[in-house]
Design a protein around this motif. Structure first.
Motif, PDB file in Angstrom:
ATOM      1  N   HIS A  95       8.793  14.030   8.228  1.00  0.00           N
ATOM      2  CA  HIS A  95       8.384  12.872   8.135  1.00  0.00           C
ATOM      3  C   HIS A  95       9.108  12.522   6.413  1.00  0.00           C
ATOM      4  O   HIS A  95       8.247  12.180   5.571  1.00  0.00           O
ATOM      5  N   LEU A  97      11.084  10.415   5.840  1.00  0.00           N
ATOM      6  CA  LEU A  97      11.486   8.851   5.630  1.00  0.00           C
ATOM      7  C   LEU A  97      10.263   8.216   6.200  1.00  0.00           C
ATOM      8  O   LEU A  97       9.278   8.363   6.880  1.00  0.00           O
ATOM      9  N   GLN A  98      10.075   6.976   5.476  1.00  0.00           N
ATOM     10  CA  GLN A  98       9.098   6.016   5.760  1.00  0.00           C
ATOM     11  C   GLN A  98       9.873   4.475   5.858  1.00  0.00           C
ATOM     12  O   GLN A  98       9.904   4.318   7.088  1.00  0.00           O
ATOM     13  N   CYS A  99      10.259   3.662   5.110  1.00  0.00           N
ATOM     14  CA  CYS A  99      10.809   2.455   5.534  1.00  0.00           C
ATOM     15  C   CYS A  99      12.252   2.486   6.057  1.00  0.00           C
ATOM     16  O   CYS A  99      12.861   1.603   6.674  1.00  0.00           O
ATOM     17  N   ARG A 126      15.601  19.265  -5.897  1.00  0.00           N
ATOM     18  CA  ARG A 126      15.158  18.002  -6.626  1.00  0.00           C
ATOM     19  C   ARG A 126      16.233  17.444  -7.712  1.00  0.00           C
ATOM     20  O   ARG A 126      16.447  16.421  -7.907  1.00  0.00           O
ATOM     21  N   LEU A 129      19.179  15.670  -5.697  1.00  0.00           N
ATOM     22  CA  LEU A 129      18.665  14.416  -5.240  1.00  0.00           C
ATOM     23  C   LEU A 129      18.415  13.289  -6.385  1.00  0.00           C
ATOM     24  O   LEU A 129      17.897  12.255  -6.099  1.00  0.00           O
ATOM     25  N   ILE A 133      17.121   7.467  -5.054  1.00  0.00           N
ATOM     26  CA  ILE A 133      15.872   6.959  -5.306  1.00  0.00           C
ATOM     27  C   ILE A 133      15.216   6.730  -4.075  1.00  0.00           C
ATOM     28  O   ILE A 133      15.822   5.842  -3.256  1.00  0.00           O
ATOM     29  N   ARG A 135      11.387   5.106  -3.022  1.00  0.00           N
ATOM     30  CA  ARG A 135       9.969   4.484  -3.416  1.00  0.00           C
ATOM     31  C   ARG A 135       8.935   4.876  -2.498  1.00  0.00           C
ATOM     32  O   ARG A 135       7.787   4.764  -2.911  1.00  0.00           O
ATOM     33  N   CYS A 136       9.083   5.520  -1.422  1.00  0.00           N
ATOM     34  CA  CYS A 136       7.874   5.480  -0.327  1.00  0.00           C
ATOM     35  C   CYS A 136       7.461   6.788  -0.285  1.00  0.00           C
ATOM     36  O   CYS A 136       6.211   6.990  -0.339  1.00  0.00           O
ATOM     37  N   THR A 137       8.071   8.023  -0.196  1.00  0.00           N
ATOM     38  CA  THR A 137       7.768   9.164   0.237  1.00  0.00           C
ATOM     39  C   THR A 137       7.206  10.171  -1.169  1.00  0.00           C
ATOM     40  O   THR A 137       6.691  11.160  -0.870  1.00  0.00           O
ATOM     41  N   GLY A 138       7.492  10.010  -2.227  1.00  0.00           N
ATOM     42  CA  GLY A 138       7.232  10.647  -3.374  1.00  0.00           C
ATOM     43  C   GLY A 138       7.914  11.796  -3.414  1.00  0.00           C
ATOM     44  O   GLY A 138       7.717  12.913  -3.966  1.00  0.00           O
ATOM     45  N   TYR A 139       9.006  11.920  -2.497  1.00  0.00           N
ATOM     46  CA  TYR A 139       9.932  13.181  -2.152  1.00  0.00           C
ATOM     47  C   TYR A 139       9.440  14.280  -1.769  1.00  0.00           C
ATOM     48  O   TYR A 139      10.390  15.150  -1.528  1.00  0.00           O
ATOM     49  N   HIS A 140       8.141  14.431  -1.617  1.00  0.00           N
ATOM     50  CA  HIS A 140       7.701  15.764  -1.129  1.00  0.00           C
ATOM     51  C   HIS A 140       8.127  16.146   0.201  1.00  0.00           C
ATOM     52  O   HIS A 140       8.381  16.990   0.274  1.00  0.00           O
ATOM     53  N   ASN A 141       8.063  15.159   1.171  1.00  0.00           N
ATOM     54  CA  ASN A 141       8.597  15.467   2.514  1.00  0.00           C
ATOM     55  C   ASN A 141      10.058  15.317   2.522  1.00  0.00           C
ATOM     56  O   ASN A 141      10.413  15.913   3.610  1.00  0.00           O
TER      57      ASN A 141
ATOM     58  N   ARG B  12       7.616  10.194  14.420  1.00  0.00           N
ATOM     59  CA  ARG B  12       7.641   8.777  14.320  1.00  0.00           C
ATOM     60  C   ARG B  12       8.691   8.396  15.481  1.00  0.00           C
ATOM     61  O   ARG B  12       9.759   8.922  15.393  1.00  0.00           O
ATOM     62  N   VAL B 248      11.842  -3.770   7.447  1.00  0.00           N
ATOM     63  CA  VAL B 248      11.686  -4.275   5.852  1.00  0.00           C
ATOM     64  C   VAL B 248      11.596  -2.908   5.262  1.00  0.00           C
ATOM     65  O   VAL B 248      10.847  -2.043   5.441  1.00  0.00           O
ATOM     66  N   PHE B 252       5.099  -2.657  -0.702  1.00  0.00           N
ATOM     67  CA  PHE B 252       4.215  -2.320  -1.859  1.00  0.00           C
ATOM     68  C   PHE B 252       3.681  -3.608  -2.551  1.00  0.00           C
ATOM     69  O   PHE B 252       3.341  -3.491  -3.690  1.00  0.00           O
ATOM     70  N   HIS B 503       6.309  -1.627   7.202  1.00  0.00           N
ATOM     71  CA  HIS B 503       7.607  -1.646   6.317  1.00  0.00           C
ATOM     72  C   HIS B 503       7.641  -0.024   5.908  1.00  0.00           C
ATOM     73  O   HIS B 503       7.856  -0.188   4.614  1.00  0.00           O
ATOM     74  N   GLY B 504       7.555   0.924   6.576  1.00  0.00           N
ATOM     75  CA  GLY B 504       7.440   2.253   6.272  1.00  0.00           C
ATOM     76  C   GLY B 504       6.341   2.994   7.021  1.00  0.00           C
ATOM     77  O   GLY B 504       6.171   4.329   6.555  1.00  0.00           O
ATOM     78  N   HIS B 677       1.203  10.920  -0.436  1.00  0.00           N
ATOM     79  CA  HIS B 677       2.499  11.216  -1.676  1.00  0.00           C
ATOM     80  C   HIS B 677       3.288  10.096  -2.168  1.00  0.00           C
ATOM     81  O   HIS B 677       3.361  10.313  -3.378  1.00  0.00           O
ATOM     82  N   GLY B 678       3.214   9.365  -1.609  1.00  0.00           N
ATOM     83  CA  GLY B 678       4.110   8.002  -1.898  1.00  0.00           C
ATOM     84  C   GLY B 678       3.214   7.250  -3.073  1.00  0.00           C
ATOM     85  O   GLY B 678       3.815   6.957  -3.928  1.00  0.00           O
ATOM     86  N   ALA B 681       3.236   9.230  -6.015  1.00  0.00           N
ATOM     87  CA  ALA B 681       4.405   9.244  -7.018  1.00  0.00           C
ATOM     88  C   ALA B 681       4.343   7.799  -7.708  1.00  0.00           C
ATOM     89  O   ALA B 681       4.780   7.668  -9.052  1.00  0.00           O
ATOM     90  N   ALA B 713      13.314  12.251  -7.791  1.00  0.00           N
ATOM     91  CA  ALA B 713      12.652  13.966  -7.274  1.00  0.00           C
ATOM     92  C   ALA B 713      12.482  14.866  -8.403  1.00  0.00           C
ATOM     93  O   ALA B 713      11.580  15.541  -8.064  1.00  0.00           O
ATOM     94  N   LEU B 716       9.064  14.768 -10.217  1.00  0.00           N
ATOM     95  CA  LEU B 716       8.025  15.064  -9.601  1.00  0.00           C
ATOM     96  C   LEU B 716       7.731  16.416  -8.934  1.00  0.00           C
ATOM     97  O   LEU B 716       8.555  16.916  -8.782  1.00  0.00           O
TER      98      LEU B 716
END
Lengths: 161, 789
Positions: A95, A97-99, A126, A129, A133, A135-141, B12, B248, B252, B503-504, B677-678, B681, B713, B716
């Motif tokens: 997982h 990726l999100q958007c 880290r 990368l 940037i 904005r969705c995942t917080g980079y954790h995954n 997914r 999209v 947020f 959108h995510g 997580h997101g 962050a 990255a 965090l």
């Protein structure tokens, strides 16, 4: 206008572009390769990372004419037909990726990291990368994905040998 | 619904296209004959437009048209909420023209649009447009807005949009009069920019054959855009306007609102009878996407001798920016003031919110929207209270939590929490984070010359944004239900049409799990369609963690209808009584027998009704449902953050972050974890890195990704997450929502940890973001003071 010929994802393609055209514009607008994204105008976000002659490059920081004669791989050319590249598979499995917007650049960048460092630590991932940037995942995954992708790439390499 | 698919980390469905570069984002779409729009934006915070001379630009080869505010006289971009001041007067709602009419009110305000055969031509020609501005003094600092001689809008005295209150002032004052101790705080909730990675884009298209308009746009809620733009701005009936929000790239909140550019390209497409495309450059996003947060708050809590909260009083100023964005007025009021009970059984609460106009970009919801601001002030205040009472920060929370057996719990500020278990959540977070043996780690860090600190915060969120009747009574001008259509195709595969938008968030997977589980199908057999007003009956979109809690229930209700009709058909086919038919694992069975018909057989009979109860039943197997819940849902949780500060540089490093949340029932834990997580962050970004800065003239100083510090990255850590899920009582699926909690719970935990790390130096306060400069100044300021003493 300038004529630019690149080998993109294994295919030789020529286009006439204004000299000021960026490589990312050539790919998106002339060659219809919209998988490479534009997320900023200051070369910060890394959504446009591709490989030029095997190395990761932000396609927004390079003029199309500078790529004349180069071999370019974009996210569309990473998978082997229907089989995803191990790094793509790892992103799906973890997982990462999100958007999906930063994902092409993230995956291309990660593949290049593993070419440099077959077994990167969390901190090395880290650090590498830093130019991408999300904005969705917080980079954790993403970090988890790159670790898993690197392991899978090592395995593939061993098999090939 | 507790079968194998529910609660399972199904990979997914949408990832295949995103991972192979085959996503379809708005800027990836090109329409035949498309022209390109470049928007000239105000370089001034506040100015009169004396004259625009576009003649040279208009004559440039390749330029199709240049439009100014004089050309585009259409309706105002509407606001979706009406807030009333305490005296009963409606909020001030000045017009918001898509292209400025004689005056610009923020850097980035639209002044002129150049449309050309290519984007490069439009952009070059824009340089030839001569605009004569008369700069005016800008209103920038909220604190001075009320007294400023300069007015953002001539007919809005004092720049005051509204002055709103909720709660019982007398009860609160009485409690303060008899308090054992009072803890106070004053703080700023820093202004943020959402910065979804995909910049906004819009394509207007016009079909000359039938007069139909299509807008492709980066939206979280295409039906809402159709309603607002069609009815209020351009007067296009719904039947002639299609809005498509394809893939999209993150929202947020920033992609909820109806933006000027959507109206401009749609209007221009009609004028020019050809498609018009606009894509924001990132620097345009900074000055035209709605910003978030931007509150200044004074708060105090009255306590008895045991540290129990008797009353809470909160005064907030909220920045609206230059115009009211779609949701703006409800953020500091109904999504902030009504949450002030937090997780605590505080018997009396009173709050006042003054919303002001300034010459800055409009401010609206950003992940959490009002609830992060509320949680931040409350949790920071509780930390101050703990210090005043010399109590452990966890202990003072424990003493004041609403007890698990006190639900449903009516707060003094309108909301009724349906469920929760805050004590267990915090206990779990304390165990997982190693709160109790932290001092050992602090001592070890000290040996290495590092200042280590730990912070804790608890939060509650009201999400699943709906109850139409409730939000209507609070000032919403629309209902906030959700709609779903489930179509079982003749051969048994299923398409779900949802009014929410992904959108995510992974709706294509989560909703497919929900449907596949109920209908006994595989996830692959269920397609989820969203983001197109031509395909989906209606929808209110995705925000406020509402997609599953409201949209998911609408799907479940449509499934109920499908199964009910399927039973009638199966009863006919099996020559049994309808009441004897059971539906399980995709089969309609006559109870107690092995006689059955699979869903595919029933749907085939529905579409090929040769043997069918046609006298009683319509052919086809497709159902629509709308769902409007009776209450919000209330996720809650506890975050613990541990930091190490380098006293030489002031750099704060997050070394541990733990979140334990209550999401009610979870459909896909992998996706939920990703949402957490997101959110964390983004909360850490707010606490340590991000802030939006204007200078006194209203110039946006942080106008690019070079200036505005987005979390990378290497800023965090990896996060520890856990859950203690208590099914929601007031939600038919038992779900609560998870999209915003990370951004809500984390900032006070981070700042609490920074202050705790610096507390041996006497530091008791820190504003966000706790940048290395601020931290270094706090460290050295204290040192210098001590030396002077």
């Amino acid at each position: 206008m300038a004529s630019v010929t690149i080998t993109v994802n294994g295919q030789k393609r020529t286009a006439d572009v204004e000299p000021r055209t960026l490589l990312v514009q050539l790919l998106r607008e002339n060659h219809g390769l919209t998988g490479t994204h534009v997320g900023c105008d200051t070369s910060q976000c890394g959504a446009c990372v591709i490989h030029v002659n095997g190395k990761s490059v932000k396609a927004c920081t390079m003029l199309a004419v500078q790529a004349d004669g180069a071999s370019v791989t974009t996210i569309e050319g990473l998978a082997d037909g229907a089989t995803l590249h191990p790094m793509q598979e790892a992103f799906r499995d973890n997982h990462g990726l999100q958007c999906g917007f930063c994902t092409p650049g993230m995956v291309m960048s990660a593949v290049d990291l593993v070419q440099h460092n077959a077994d990167p630590s969390e901190q090395e991932i880290r650090d590498w990368l830093e130019g991408n940037i999300c904005r969705c995942t917080g980079y954790h995954n993403i970090v988890k994905s790159v670790k898993a992708g690197a392991a899978a790439m090592r395995k593939t390499k061993t098999k090939k040998k | 619904m507790d079968g194998s698919l529910i609660g399972s980390p199904v990979r997914r469905k949408e990832d295949q296209r995103f991972l192979t570069g085959r996503g379809n984002y708005t800027d990836d779409i090109n329409r035949p004959g498309q022209a390109y729009a470049y928007i000239i934006r105000s370089p001034h915070g506040h100015a009169k437009i004396k004259k625009i001379d576009a003649s040279a630009a208009a004559k440039t080869k390749g330029v199709i048209a240049v439009f100014t505010g004089d050309d585009m006289k259409v309706g105002s971009l509407p606001c979706g909420w009406q807030v009333k001041s305490t005296d009963g007067s409606p909020m001030k709602e000045p017009p918001h023209p898509p292209i400025a009419q004689g005056k610009v009110r923020h850097v980035g305000d639209q002044v002129c649009v150049v449309i050309a055969e290519t984007y490069a031509i439009a952009r070059d020609a824009a340089e030839k447009v001569k605009i004569d501005y008369q700069p005016l003094p800008a209103v920038v600092d909220m604190r001075r807005a009320l007294e400023s001689k300069s007015l953002v809008h001539d007919d809005v005295p004092k720049n005051l949009c509204y002055d709103w209150t909720i709660g019982d002032a007398k009860a609160v004052n009485d409690a303060f009069a008899k308090a054992h101790k009072v803890a106070k705080i004053e703080l700023i909730n820093n202004r943020l920019i959402a910065n979804a990675m995909e910049p906004r884009a819009a394509i207007g298209d016009y079909d000359r054959s039938n007069g139909d308009y299509t807008l492709y746009t980066t939206s979280q809620n295409p039906h809402v855009i159709r309603l607002l733009m069609g009815a209020f701005v351009l007067q296009i009936p719904e039947s002639k306007l299609r809005v498509v929000a394809p893939d999209v790239g993150g929202g947020f909140g920033s992609k909820i609102y109806h933006y000027a550019e959507e109206a401009i390209v749609t209007w221009a497409a009609g004028k020019l009878a050809r498609p018009v495309k606009w894509t924001a450059e990132r620097s345009e996003s900074f000055m035209s996407d709605a910003h978030g947060r931007d509150h200044i708050t004074h708060a105090k809590v009255a306590m008895d001798k045991d540290g129990r909260f008797l009353a809470l009083m909160v005064d907030t100023m909220a920045n609206m920016g230059a115009y009211l964005s779609t949701f703006a007025p409800c953020i500091p009021t109904y999504l902030h003031g009504t949450l002030l009970a937090g997780n605590y059984a505080t018997p009396a609460i009173y709050t006042n919110v003054k919303a002001v106009f300034t010459n800055t970009v409009p401010v609206d919801a950003y992940r959490g929207a009002g609830r992060p601001e509320c949680t931040y002030l409350l949790e920071r205040l509780v930390d101050v209270a703990a210090r005043e009472m010399k109590l452990d920060r966890a202990e003072i929370r424990r003493r004041n939590f609403i007890h698990a057996d006190d639900f449903p719990y009516q707060t003094p500020v309108a909301l009724k929490y349906d469920s929760g278990d805050y004590h267990t959540l915090m206990d779990k977070a304390i165990r997982l984070s190693g709160w109790d043996d932290f001092e050992k780690r602090r001592a070890e860090a000290k040996k290495r010359g590092k200042l280590r600190g730990i912070g804790i915060s608890t939060y509650i969120e009201a999400c699943g944004i709906a109850p139409s009747a409730v939000v209507g009574s609070l000032g919403a001008r629309a209902g906030l239900y959700e709609c779903a259509n489930v179509r079982v195709h003749p051969t048994g595969s299923v398409t779900v049409f949802t009014g929410t938008h992904s959108h995510g968030q992974g709706h294509e997977t989560t909703f497919a799990q929900l449907v596949a589980e109920r209908l006994g199908l595989t996830v692959e057999q269920v397609d989820v369609v969203h983001g197109d007003t031509a395909k989906i009956p209606f929808g209110m979109g995705t925000y406020g963690s509402r997609s599953l809690a409201v949209g998911g229930v609408a799907i479940a209700k449509a499934l109920d209808k499908i199964i009910a009709k399927g039973k009638k058909i199966a009863a006919h086919l099996l020559e049994a009584s309808e009441s004897d038919i059971e539906f399980r694992n995709g089969a309609f069975t006559v109870a107690g027998t092995d006689k059955k018909k699979m869903l595919g057989e029933v749907s085939l009979a529905a579409y090929v009704p040769h043997n069918y109860p046609i006298d009683k039943l319509e052919p086809g197997l497709e159902e629509t449902a709308f769902f409007d819940p009776l209450n919000f849902s209330y996720p809650a949780g506890c975050h613990v953050c541990e930091v190490e500060i380098d006293p030489d540089t002031g750099v704060t490093k997050i070394v541990n972050f733990t979140a334990v949340d209550d999401f009610g029932r979870v459909l896909n834990p992998m996706i939920v974890d990703g949402q957490v997580h997101g959110g964390i962050a983004q909360g850490i970004g707010q606490a340590l890195l991000e802030t939006c800065v204007y200078d006194d003239n209203g110039q946006l100083v942080t106008g690019s990704l070079m200036d505005y510090c987005m979390p990378r990255a290497d800023d965090l850590p990896s996060f520890k997450t856990g859950t203690h899920n208590v099914p929601a009582r007031d939600n038919p699926l038992g779900v609560k929502g998870c999209g915003e909690v990370g951004a809500i719970g984390s900032p006070p935990a981070v700042i609490g940890a920074v202050i705790d790390a610096l507390s041996p130096l006497g530091v008791t306060h820190m504003e966000m973001p706790a940048t290395p400069l601020r931290v270094w100044q706090a460290i050295n300021g204290t040192k210098h003071r001590k030396a002077a003493e």
